[in-house]
Scaffold this motif. Structure first.
Motif: not given
Length: 200
Positions: A38-40, A94-98, A126-134, A195-200
């Protein structure tokens, strides 16, 4: 505001209540993700910094609308925390979150605002980022978990199928995993990790 809600606004009371369950709640995230990559991180509804220790190696920002929680988190963890309504929070591309985390936050929010929050969070990934929900699940049948979910200070625990629909309206599903939290040899809460990725 109920007496329980007022008590839980106190950072010490919140930490004491969450302490026995915090790591168990976070376990599905550790099982499905390599946090060393994980980066950000954006920790939405971070409270007094409950999840912060898991992200010691990365660029981390916790946001919460409760200023007392944020002040406590700053003093305790010495990381970046911000008092903010995440619906209005924006960053440069350039400050988005993965890695965007929502840990037991959305059951405090009604469905229209939940969808608005999740849709906005897509723009922060980010393009490769995911949201994580509990999240807390409202079981359909009478049980201890249903009793406790109905008495939680969050007013919007939802059945599993409703969580599936809400998440699927906004994100492409990578993981949708129910799990339980137990104590005294009994199931106390039913939960979901998404865990999910943004719909493009």
């Amino acid at each position: 505001m109920s007496i329980t809600a007022r008590i839980m606004e106190n950072t010490l009371a919140y930490r004491l209540w969450m302490a026995p369950f915090a790591e168990k709640k976070f376990a599905p995230i550790l099982a499905h993700n390599d946090l060393s990559r994980v980066r950000r991180v954006l920790d939405v509804g971070c409270g007094p910094g409950t999840n912060t220790q898991h992200f010691a190696h990365v660029d981390y920002l916790g946001v919460d609308i409760n200023s007392a929680y944020i002040e406590h988190a700053r003093q305790r963890h010495h990381r970046n925390f911000l008092v903010a309504d995440v619906r209005n929070y924006t960053v440069a591309p350039d400050e988005r979150f993965d890695f965007i985390l929502l840990n037991s936050f959305l059951h405090h929010i009604d469905t229209p605002h939940t969808l608005r929050i999740l849709s906005h969070l897509q723009t922060l990934l980010t393009e490769d980022g995911c949201v994580h929900v509990i999240e807390l699940v409202l079981p359909e049948r009478p049980s201890i978990p249903r009793f406790l979910a109905q008495r939680d200070r969050g007013e919007f625990p939802r059945p599993l199928d409703e969580w599936r629909r809400i998440f699927g309206d906004v994100f492409e599903t990578s993981v949708f995993e129910p799990f339980t939290l137990t104590g005294l040899r009994a199931t106390l809460w039913e939960m979901i990790y998404f865990k999910g990725r943004a719909k493009r």
